[in-house]
Design a protein around this motif. Structure first.
Motif, PDB file in Angstrom:
ATOM      1  N   ALA A 358       0.830  -1.204   0.000  1.00 56.80           N
ATOM      2  CA  ALA A 358       0.000   0.000   0.000  1.00 56.80           C
ATOM      3  C   ALA A 358       0.863   1.251   0.000  1.00 56.80           C
ATOM      4  CB  ALA A 358      -0.915   0.005   1.225  1.00 56.80           C
ATOM      5  N   THR A 359       2.070   1.144   0.550  1.00 58.28           N
ATOM      6  CA  THR A 359       3.000   2.272   0.638  1.00 58.28           C
ATOM      7  C   THR A 359       4.134   2.158  -0.367  1.00 58.28           C
ATOM      8  OG1 THR A 359       2.489   2.481   2.997  1.00 58.28           O
ATOM      9  CG2 THR A 359       4.515   3.535   2.232  1.00 58.28           C
ATOM     10  N   ASP A 360       4.605   0.949  -0.612  1.00 56.31           N
ATOM     11  CA  ASP A 360       5.729   0.721  -1.520  1.00 56.31           C
ATOM     12  C   ASP A 360       5.384  -0.404  -2.491  1.00 56.31           C
ATOM     13  OD1 ASP A 360       8.131   0.425  -2.804  1.00 56.31           O
ATOM     14  OD2 ASP A 360       9.345   0.202  -0.997  1.00 56.31           O
ATOM     15  N   PRO A 361       4.717  -0.088  -3.599  1.00 53.17           N
ATOM     16  CA  PRO A 361       4.311  -1.130  -4.556  1.00 53.17           C
ATOM     17  C   PRO A 361       5.484  -1.911  -5.132  1.00 53.17           C
ATOM     18  CG  PRO A 361       3.190   0.947  -5.022  1.00 53.17           C
ATOM     19  CD  PRO A 361       4.261   1.246  -4.014  1.00 53.17           C
ATOM     20  N   GLY A 362       6.686  -1.339  -5.102  1.00 50.28           N
ATOM     21  CA  GLY A 362       7.844  -2.006  -5.669  1.00 50.28           C
ATOM     22  C   GLY A 362       8.280  -3.261  -4.932  1.00 50.28           C
ATOM     23  N   LEU A 363       7.669  -3.546  -3.788  1.00 50.81           N
ATOM     24  CA  LEU A 363       8.020  -4.751  -3.035  1.00 50.81           C
ATOM     25  C   LEU A 363       7.406  -6.016  -3.631  1.00 50.81           C
ATOM     26  CD1 LEU A 363       7.626  -3.300   0.567  1.00 50.81           C
ATOM     27  CD2 LEU A 363       9.776  -3.862  -0.596  1.00 50.81           C
ATOM     28  N   ALA A 364       6.549  -5.873  -4.623  1.00 55.16           N
ATOM     29  CA  ALA A 364       5.905  -7.019  -5.270  1.00 55.16           C
ATOM     30  C   ALA A 364       5.962  -6.832  -6.779  1.00 55.16           C
ATOM     31  CB  ALA A 364       4.460  -7.145  -4.802  1.00 55.16           C
ATOM     32  N   PRO A 365       5.789  -7.893  -7.562  1.00 51.89           N
ATOM     33  CA  PRO A 365       5.728  -7.733  -9.016  1.00 51.89           C
ATOM     34  C   PRO A 365       4.584  -6.800  -9.402  1.00 51.89           C
ATOM     35  CG  PRO A 365       5.979 -10.054  -8.423  1.00 51.89           C
ATOM     36  CD  PRO A 365       5.697  -9.308  -7.145  1.00 51.89           C
ATOM     37  N   PRO A 366       4.620  -6.227 -10.597  1.00 51.58           N
ATOM     38  CA  PRO A 366       3.564  -5.298 -11.023  1.00 51.58           C
ATOM     39  C   PRO A 366       2.172  -5.909 -10.892  1.00 51.58           C
ATOM     40  CG  PRO A 366       5.392  -5.255 -12.579  1.00 51.58           C
ATOM     41  CD  PRO A 366       5.676  -6.373 -11.620  1.00 51.58           C
ATOM     42  N   GLY A 367       1.268  -5.125 -10.276  1.00 53.17           N
ATOM     43  CA  GLY A 367      -0.101  -5.589 -10.114  1.00 53.17           C
ATOM     44  C   GLY A 367      -0.294  -6.599  -9.007  1.00 53.17           C
ATOM     45  N   ARG A 368       0.749  -6.882  -8.227  1.00 56.60           N
ATOM     46  CA  ARG A 368       0.670  -7.861  -7.147  1.00 56.60           C
ATOM     47  C   ARG A 368       0.794  -7.147  -5.800  1.00 56.60           C
ATOM     48  NH1 ARG A 368      -0.709 -10.190 -11.258  1.00 56.60           N
ATOM     49  NH2 ARG A 368      -0.284 -12.399 -11.685  1.00 56.60           N
ATOM     50  N   HIS A 369       0.520  -7.877  -4.714  1.00 54.49           N
ATOM     51  CA  HIS A 369       0.419  -7.254  -3.392  1.00 54.49           C
ATOM     52  C   HIS A 369       0.981  -8.176  -2.324  1.00 54.49           C
ATOM     53  CE1 HIS A 369      -2.347  -4.346  -5.263  1.00 54.49           C
ATOM     54  NE2 HIS A 369      -2.785  -5.398  -5.928  1.00 54.49           N
ATOM     55  N   LEU A 370       1.478  -7.563  -1.245  1.00 51.15           N
ATOM     56  CA  LEU A 370       1.932  -8.296  -0.063  1.00 51.15           C
ATOM     57  C   LEU A 370       0.920  -8.136   1.061  1.00 51.15           C
ATOM     58  CD1 LEU A 370       5.722  -7.362   0.149  1.00 51.15           C
ATOM     59  CD2 LEU A 370       4.785  -9.608  -0.402  1.00 51.15           C
ATOM     60  N   HIS A 371       0.642  -9.226   1.751  1.00 52.78           N
ATOM     61  CA  HIS A 371      -0.179  -9.184   2.962  1.00 52.78           C
ATOM     62  C   HIS A 371       0.477 -10.087   4.004  1.00 52.78           C
ATOM     63  CE1 HIS A 371      -3.055  -8.249  -0.305  1.00 52.78           C
ATOM     64  NE2 HIS A 371      -3.566  -7.401   0.575  1.00 52.78           N
ATOM     65  N   HIS A 372       0.803  -9.505   5.156  1.00 50.92           N
ATOM     66  CA  HIS A 372       1.346 -10.279   6.273  1.00 50.92           C
ATOM     67  C   HIS A 372       0.251 -10.376   7.335  1.00 50.92           C
ATOM     68  CE1 HIS A 372       5.301  -9.825   4.480  1.00 50.92           C
ATOM     69  NE2 HIS A 372       5.174  -8.515   4.512  1.00 50.92           N
ATOM     70  N   ILE A 373      -0.063 -11.576   7.758  1.00 48.86           N
ATOM     71  CA  ILE A 373      -1.124 -11.802   8.738  1.00 48.86           C
ATOM     72  C   ILE A 373      -0.491 -12.338  10.013  1.00 48.86           C
ATOM     73  CG2 ILE A 373      -3.242 -13.084   9.244  1.00 48.86           C
ATOM     74  CD1 ILE A 373      -3.392 -13.351   6.049  1.00 48.86           C
TER      75      ILE A 373
END
Length: 543
Positions: A358-373
């Motif tokens: 949400a803050t740094d999109p570059g941490l995932a491939p384009p169009g992808r997202h990170l979620h830590h639970i």
């Protein structure tokens, strides 16, 4: 202040995590020659990095507060944090979502938060928030220098006018009751008291003094480094190397060579490293094993709850999630009983979901997202053991995803492309006592001068740093622990003296100009692997 005896020209720091790197920078600033050894291939310790299919996952802390404390290690060697790391303030710091469907954005700006509280719970609660913020600020001012940023040799050091000030502020009452003096809305009380779990104590039993953690979160601000939290130890390691430290990765510490009460060398998997003093940052059981001595205590140490962490890379996200979202269940007091007394998994869990992309999109491939639970769970002293978790872990992972889908994150399980599950089994394998990365709980008998000391009798030139010793758990306090350990070696805490890089003597040995020891917490084990290691969002850790 008790200090290391004898010569201290060359100091070996065991562990290139946040505590070890902080100690190394402060030692360099005081003119010592420093060698850092770590069994991992990268710096960071618990604040490590996992790269799965282009998803760059922080394996440790995800909540960073108190940038002034991050500044200190850099300033000790004449650098600026801002020149090394881009810290992005998070707005909101958190989003709280409740079982009744309501939600609250937690802002660190006074006016923004007052308006949000009034929207959420009315003008009376907004007035209570204003008074609470004033109290939190006063509490922090009293506690920081005297009780947090301090080396203790005796409980008698508590006998200071600041102790009376802390008592007058109600610091020795109960956290939940004190927050209740300001806020009557039970949901708001959760937002300003759940932080007690960082200290390993339920809000109803925690000292009100631990509201200082809520100050860090809700007043001082929450930040995220460009490139992820692992960028912080990476920047610290680079600064240490430029200031003259030798960093040896892939060096697992096997034993300490002794002559009487002095450590003369650190023996690693790659050879012998002579030293005049040593700073140990592994968890206490590992450090004590290396020292060959465990201090006697009238009661065994009690450990904080642990956590299950599911790191996921997904092909979609959910707009209702902020960078940090706390999803509260209906249960509250019963949840803490399960985590700290009965040893049961949470029957109605409260969960932290972190979405760094949400803050740094570059941490995932384009169009992808990170979620830590992150799901708090009992430690292995009172809950399921490490062996049980190997079978229980996958089932619990499925139940967490199902619960989050019931709470509105529809399709979460199906959206996962890459994942890493961490349970108390993994924490145990990494050497964490009681299967928890949150170390020794901050009950009163394990706080301040009663916490395991950073100097151990029977060894005159070894100092401890990290979350198990002074001052405790969390990124800010772990950074302080490194500074306090350095002060045990150098004998003084000094305000940082800024110099330009050109004015520095490369090599930083005993003859190098002193650059200021410091002034104001995820540590590396006997060198915890950083790459591919599992971790937990924390301030060393925060749950």
């Amino acid at each position: 202040m008790r200090t290391v005896r004898g010569r201290t020209d060359h100091v070996v720091v065991v562990g290139a995590g946040l505590a070890g790197l902080s100690a190394a920078l402060h030692l360099l600033g005081a003119g010592r020659r420093v060698t850092v050894v770590d069994r991992g291939e990268l710096p960071g310790g618990r604040a490590g990095l996992l790269d799965l299919g282009g998803y760059r996952m922080d394996t440790g802390p995800t909540v960073l507060t108190m940038p002034d404390l991050m500044e200190e290690p850099f300033a000790a060697v004449g650098f600026s944090l801002a020149d090394r790391l881009e810290l992005i303030p998070l707005h909101p710091a958190y989003r709280a979502r409740f079982a009744d469907g309501s939600s609250l954005d937690v802002h660190t700006g006074a006016e923004a938060m007052e308006a949000e509280v009034e929207r959420f719970a009315g003008a009376r609660e907004a007035g209570g928030y204003r008074a609470l913020r004033t109290w939190l600020t006063r509490l922090h001012a009293v506690e920081m220098r005297r009780f947090i940023d301090a080396n203790f040799d005796s409980p008698l050091q508590l006998l200071h006018p600041d102790l009376a000030r802390l008592a007058a502020l109600g610091g020795f009452g109960r956290l939940d009751a004190r927050i209740g003096r300001f806020l009557s809305d039970e949901r708001l009380r959760r937002v300003f008291s759940f932080q007690a779990l960082y200290a390993g104590v339920p809000p109803a039993r925690a000292l009100a003094a631990y509201a200082v953690i809520a100050y860090m979160d809700t007043v001082a601000g929450v930040f995220f480094p460009r490139g992820g939290v692992h960028a912080l130890p990476r920047a610290m390691a680079d600064a240490a190397a430029e200031a003259g430290a030798e960093l040896r990765y892939g060096h697992e510490v096997r034993r300490l060579e002794r002559s009487g009460e002095r450590i003369t060398a650190v023996i690693t998997s790659q050879g012998r490293v002579p030293c005049d003093a040593v700073v140990l940052t592994p968890d206490l059981p590992v450090a004590y094993r290396l020292l060959g001595h465990r201090p006697r205590r009238p009661r065994p140490l009690r450990h904080s709850p642990s956590a299950v962490v599911l790191h996921t890379g997904t092909h979609r996200t959910w707009p209702e999630l902020a960078h940090h979202t706390i999803s509260f269940g209906s249960a509250w007091k019963g949840t803490f009983d399960e985590l700290t007394r009965t040893g049961r998994l949470m029957s109605d869990p409260s969960l932290l979901i972190t979405r760094p992309t949400a803050t740094d999109p570059g941490l995932a491939p384009p169009g992808r997202h990170l979620h830590h639970i992150l799901a708090p769970c009992p430690n292995t002293d009172i809950g399921p053991g490490a062996r049980e978790w190997r079978e229980l872990g996958p089932r619990y992972r499925d139940s967490l995803l199902a619960e989050l889908e019931r709470r509105g994150l529809d399709g979460l399980g199906a959206a996962i492309e890459e994942e890493c599950l961490v349970t108390p089994a993994e924490w145990t394998a990494q050497g964490h006592a009681a299967g928890t990365p949150f170390s020794v709980a901050h009950s009163f008998p394990q706080t301040g001068p009663f916490r395991p000391r950073n100097m151990v009798r029977g060894t005159e030139n070894a100092v401890l740093a990290g979350s198990g010793t002074t001052p405790g758990v969390g990124v800010p306090t772990v950074l302080i622990s490194g500074k306090l350990a350095a002060a045990r070696v150098t004998g003084v805490l000094r305000a940082p003296v800024r110099t330009t890089p050109a004015a520095r003597t490369r090599g930083g040995g005993a003859g190098a100009p002193a650059r200021g020891g410091a002034g104001a917490p995820a540590e590396g084990g006997t060198g915890t692997p950083a790459r591919g290691e599992s971790g937990t969002p924390a301030r060393g850790g925060s749950a």
